[in-house]
Design a protein around this motif. Structure first.
Motif, PDB file in Angstrom:
ATOM      1  N   LYS A   1       0.833  -1.209   0.000  1.00 21.79           N
ATOM      2  CA  LYS A   1       0.000   0.000   0.000  1.00 21.79           C
ATOM      3  C   LYS A   1       0.866   1.256   0.000  1.00 21.79           C
ATOM      4  CE  LYS A   1      -3.854  -2.169   2.477  1.00 21.79           C
ATOM      5  NZ  LYS A   1      -4.596  -2.222   3.774  1.00 21.79           N
ATOM      6  N   ALA A   2       1.945   1.231   0.775  1.00 28.05           N
ATOM      7  CA  ALA A   2       2.835   2.394   0.851  1.00 28.05           C
ATOM      8  C   ALA A   2       3.518   2.645  -0.485  1.00 28.05           C
ATOM      9  CB  ALA A   2       3.878   2.186   1.946  1.00 28.05           C
ATOM     10  N   ILE A   3       3.967   1.586  -1.161  1.00 29.99           N
ATOM     11  CA  ILE A   3       4.618   1.734  -2.472  1.00 29.99           C
ATOM     12  C   ILE A   3       3.631   2.312  -3.480  1.00 29.99           C
ATOM     13  CG2 ILE A   3       5.650   0.465  -4.394  1.00 29.99           C
ATOM     14  CD1 ILE A   3       6.809  -1.475  -2.274  1.00 29.99           C
ATOM     15  N   ALA A   4       2.388   1.827  -3.449  1.00 24.51           N
ATOM     16  CA  ALA A   4       1.359   2.344  -4.366  1.00 24.51           C
ATOM     17  C   ALA A   4       1.091   3.820  -4.114  1.00 24.51           C
ATOM     18  CB  ALA A   4       0.072   1.537  -4.198  1.00 24.51           C
ATOM     19  N   ARG A   5       1.043   4.211  -2.846  1.00 22.52           N
ATOM     20  CA  ARG A   5       0.787   5.615  -2.494  1.00 22.52           C
ATOM     21  C   ARG A   5       1.934   6.513  -2.948  1.00 22.52           C
ATOM     22  NH1 ARG A   5       2.672   8.484   1.499  1.00 22.52           N
ATOM     23  NH2 ARG A   5       3.481   6.632   2.595  1.00 22.52           N
ATOM     24  N   LEU A   6       3.172   6.059  -2.716  1.00 25.61           N
ATOM     25  CA  LEU A   6       4.329   6.867  -3.113  1.00 25.61           C
ATOM     26  C   LEU A   6       4.415   7.025  -4.628  1.00 25.61           C
ATOM     27  CD1 LEU A   6       7.025   5.424  -0.657  1.00 25.61           C
ATOM     28  CD2 LEU A   6       5.924   7.672  -0.548  1.00 25.61           C
ATOM     29  N   ALA A   7       4.016   6.000  -5.361  1.00 21.87           N
ATOM     30  CA  ALA A   7       4.046   6.078  -6.826  1.00 21.87           C
ATOM     31  C   ALA A   7       3.145   7.193  -7.327  1.00 21.87           C
ATOM     32  CB  ALA A   7       3.630   4.736  -7.424  1.00 21.87           C
ATOM     33  N   SER A   8       1.948   7.271  -6.778  1.00 26.88           N
ATOM     34  CA  SER A   8       1.016   8.319  -7.195  1.00 26.88           C
ATOM     35  C   SER A   8       1.483   9.694  -6.724  1.00 26.88           C
ATOM     36  CB  SER A   8      -0.383   8.028  -6.627  1.00 26.88           C
ATOM     37  OG  SER A   8      -0.905   6.824  -7.154  1.00 26.88           O
ATOM     38  N   LYS A   9       2.027   9.757  -5.520  1.00 27.03           N
ATOM     39  CA  LYS A   9       2.444  11.041  -4.950  1.00 27.03           C
ATOM     40  C   LYS A   9       3.569  11.681  -5.743  1.00 27.03           C
ATOM     41  CE  LYS A   9       4.087  13.122  -0.625  1.00 27.03           C
ATOM     42  NZ  LYS A   9       4.412  12.881   0.815  1.00 27.03           N
ATOM     43  N   TYR A  10       4.536  10.850  -6.217  1.00 26.61           N
ATOM     44  CA  TYR A  10       5.718  11.405  -6.873  1.00 26.61           C
ATOM     45  C   TYR A  10       5.760  11.120  -8.374  1.00 26.61           C
ATOM     46  CZ  TYR A  10       7.317  12.263  -2.138  1.00 26.61           C
ATOM     47  OH  TYR A  10       7.422  12.716  -0.842  1.00 26.61           O
ATOM     48  N   ASP A  11       4.663  10.632  -8.938  1.00 28.92           N
ATOM     49  CA  ASP A  11       4.583  10.364 -10.380  1.00 28.92           C
ATOM     50  C   ASP A  11       5.704   9.425 -10.837  1.00 28.92           C
ATOM     51  OD1 ASP A  11       3.586  10.473 -12.960  1.00 28.92           O
ATOM     52  OD2 ASP A  11       4.672  12.318 -13.474  1.00 28.92           O
ATOM     53  N   VAL A  12       5.899   8.363 -10.073  1.00 24.40           N
ATOM     54  CA  VAL A  12       6.855   7.306 -10.423  1.00 24.40           C
ATOM     55  C   VAL A  12       6.069   6.044 -10.744  1.00 24.40           C
ATOM     56  CG1 VAL A  12       8.672   5.786  -9.547  1.00 24.40           C
ATOM     57  CG2 VAL A  12       8.749   8.239  -9.043  1.00 24.40           C
ATOM     58  N   TYR A  13       6.411   5.399 -11.836  1.00 23.97           N
ATOM     59  CA  TYR A  13       5.697   4.177 -12.218  1.00 23.97           C
ATOM     60  C   TYR A  13       6.297   2.962 -11.502  1.00 23.97           C
ATOM     61  CZ  TYR A  13       3.083   6.700 -15.740  1.00 23.97           C
ATOM     62  OH  TYR A  13       2.232   7.566 -16.357  1.00 23.97           O
ATOM     63  N   ILE A  14       5.455   1.985 -11.274  1.00 21.08           N
ATOM     64  CA  ILE A  14       5.872   0.720 -10.679  1.00 21.08           C
ATOM     65  C   ILE A  14       5.748  -0.367 -11.749  1.00 21.08           C
ATOM     66  CG2 ILE A  14       5.491  -0.962  -8.827  1.00 21.08           C
ATOM     67  CD1 ILE A  14       6.202   1.837  -7.821  1.00 21.08           C
ATOM     68  N   VAL A  15       6.809  -1.133 -11.953  1.00 19.10           N
ATOM     69  CA  VAL A  15       6.730  -2.315 -12.816  1.00 19.10           C
ATOM     70  C   VAL A  15       6.717  -3.513 -11.866  1.00 19.10           C
ATOM     71  CG1 VAL A  15       7.868  -3.707 -14.577  1.00 19.10           C
ATOM     72  CG2 VAL A  15       7.851  -1.208 -14.767  1.00 19.10           C
ATOM     73  N   GLU A  16       5.542  -4.089 -11.706  1.00 16.35           N
ATOM     74  CA  GLU A  16       5.303  -5.151 -10.730  1.00 16.35           C
ATOM     75  C   GLU A  16       5.420  -6.510 -11.405  1.00 16.35           C
ATOM     76  OE1 GLU A  16       2.050  -6.346  -7.275  1.00 16.35           O
ATOM     77  OE2 GLU A  16       1.463  -4.953  -8.871  1.00 16.35           O
ATOM     78  N   ASP A  17       6.515  -7.188 -11.143  1.00 13.70           N
ATOM     79  CA  ASP A  17       6.780  -8.502 -11.730  1.00 13.70           C
ATOM     80  C   ASP A  17       6.216  -9.573 -10.792  1.00 13.70           C
ATOM     81  OD1 ASP A  17       7.744 -10.771 -12.914  1.00 13.70           O
ATOM     82  OD2 ASP A  17       9.816 -10.096 -13.078  1.00 13.70           O
ATOM     83  N   ASP A  18       5.002 -10.011 -11.095  1.00 13.83           N
ATOM     84  CA  ASP A  18       4.307 -10.996 -10.255  1.00 13.83           C
ATOM     85  C   ASP A  18       4.407 -12.371 -10.913  1.00 13.83           C
ATOM     86  OD1 ASP A  18       2.995 -11.638  -7.947  1.00 13.83           O
ATOM     87  OD2 ASP A  18       1.013 -10.986  -8.611  1.00 13.83           O
TER      88      ASP A  18
END
Length: 450
Positions: free
Chosen positions: A239-256
């Motif tokens: 949840k924290a990583i998702a929030r920080l991504a939106s806050k700082y306009d950084v994309y997450i590449v989630e390798d599941d």
């Protein structure tokens, strides 16, 4: 007719006699025709008959393999080997007969449509099937945002090359992380930096600082069953990583990539917490079925779709494999096989954990807290000579992987560890292997110069 019968008989004898061992790849049709001095059609017919007899199976775009027989081993040398190194799925659990049925049904259903070039997005009916399949893992997306890919690695490479809407260029990677991707980024000269991840997790304050000031294009992460640590992020970390991504306009590449190899409740992907705006979600089907399938799926935010399609202009996956996967999922075979392989791997992880608890009384190594997936980290004392330890284990036919390749070349703060994989090791070998590893570590600690 006699030539065909001779070839078929010889192949069968070699399989029964152990010259072609369980799981071994057979010569290609063309190579076999040269070896036997016959036509390609004769070899094709012989291979077809061997498949009917369930002596061999085929993997699309890969070749023909000898069926793994219950209790079989691939030769004397390998029967003595304890393989904690290989990350490939166990051939004994490949669903070759089920998937063969799906291939046949796919051909009957789609006929000549499967032999065209196809759409770069992937087979439309499969993408629509994946809408509900992914939704079961809390990944909600329309078919238009789902792209079928030839595995995960080509997508990671494409994402590294293409520009992102935030205008940034640096790729942030966990340390340690997927070794082949790290080598690709370094070889291609892609701007990259690392952030420490241990079995205890990640420093979210450091992550926020890098998101805020590091010019980060995207953060590449494996939240679930990390390679090589084997651990998963908590729900709070996701949840924290998702929030920080939106806050700082950084994309997450989630390798599941190992999403289906566990049953941990309440651990939804980062994608589920971000509202889909900043997360690229990647899933592999090869780890569950077999590696030769080379199929994965990418779910992209709307803002990335146009650029992604510009870079991925052509279809790079077999339509036949895609159609067979669609049938495999729709028929419920995928879910059934997923439960089977997850149960088997979880049992091996339990056996590994119990063996460590039994023989590691002196706490010579630290084991990551893992219950699902295939990887476990064995963290070692700093005085241990890692290369020598691996060599000594190899002389005992115990094969392990060093943690060194899973770091960027210039990353300094490294942990010293072995990556242990349970995907290929036989259950009855696990205790012996763990005992020998701990014994060799003990020797290193007592006599580091020996």
């Amino acid at each position: 007719m006699k030539r065909y019968e001779d070839v078929l008989s010889d192949m069968e004898q070699k399989i029964d006699g152990g010259q072609f061992v369980s799981g071994q790849k057979l010569p290609s049709v063309r190579t076999a025709a040269q070896l036997y001095g016959c036509s390609i059609s004769t070899i094709t017919r012989a291979y077809a008959e061997l498949m009917k007899r369930h002596a061999i199976y085929s993997i699309a775009q890969s070749g023909y393999y000898v069926v793994e027989k219950p209790g079989s081993r691939t030769g004397v040398t390998e029967s003595k080997a304890i393989d904690f190194a290989s990350a490939m799925p166990d051939p004994s659990v490949f669903p070759y007969l089920d998937f063969q049925h799906c291939l046949n049904k796919a051909v009957d259903t789609y006929k000549y449509d499967l032999f065209t070039c196809g759409d770069s997005k992937g087979l439309e009916t499969l993408r629509r099937t994946l809408v509900s399949h992914l939704a079961a893992d809390q990944v909600f997306a329309k078919a238009e945002r789902i792209i079928i890919t030839s595995g995960i690695s080509p997508v990671l490479e494409l994402l590294a090359r293409m520009p992102f809407p935030n205008g940034n260029s640096v790729i942030l990677v966990e340390q340690p992380s997927y070794d082949l991707y790290l080598r690709f980024l370094e070889t291609e000269g892609v701007p990259v930096c690392g952030i420490a991840r241990t079995s205890a997790g990640i420093d979210l304050r450091e992550l926020e600082e890098k998101f805020k000031l590091g010019g980060i294009k995207f953060f590449y992460t494996m939240p679930r069953y990390h390679n090589p640590l084997g651990t998963s992020y908590s729900a709070e970390e996701r949840k924290a990583i998702a929030r920080l991504a939106s806050k700082y306009d950084v994309y997450i590449v989630e390798d599941d990539y190992m999403a289906d190899l566990g049953e941990e409740p309440g651990l939804d992907p980062i994608y589920a917490y971000n509202g889909t705006s900043h997360v690229v979600y990647l899933k592999s089907f090869s780890k569950i079925i077999f590696p030769g399938l080379r199929l994965g799926a990418a779910v992209l935010p709307e803002k990335l779709l146009g650029t992604f399609h510009e870079y991925k202009r052509y279809a790079d996956t077999s339509l036949l494999s895609q159609a067979a996967l669609e049938v495999y999922i729709k028929n419920g075979m995928y879910e059934r096989h997923k439960r089977k392989i997850s149960s088997q791997y979880a049992a091996r992880i339990r056996a590994l954990n119990e063996a460590v608890q039994r023989y590691n009384g002196a706490q010579l190594l630290e084991r990551s807290d893992v219950h699902y997936g295939v990887f476990v980290q064995f963290k070692l004392p700093q005085t241990v000579n890692l290369e020598r330890l691996i060599e000594r284990l190899a002389t005992k036919h115990i094969f392990v992987v060093s943690g060194k390749p899973f770091y960027l070349s210039d990353y300094i703060e490294r942990e010293k560890f072995l990556r242990i994989s349970i995907s290929r090791v036989q259950p009855e070998q696990i205790e012996e292997g763990v005992r020998e590893i701990i014994e060799e570590v003990r020797r290193e600690v007592r006599s580091p110069s020996y």
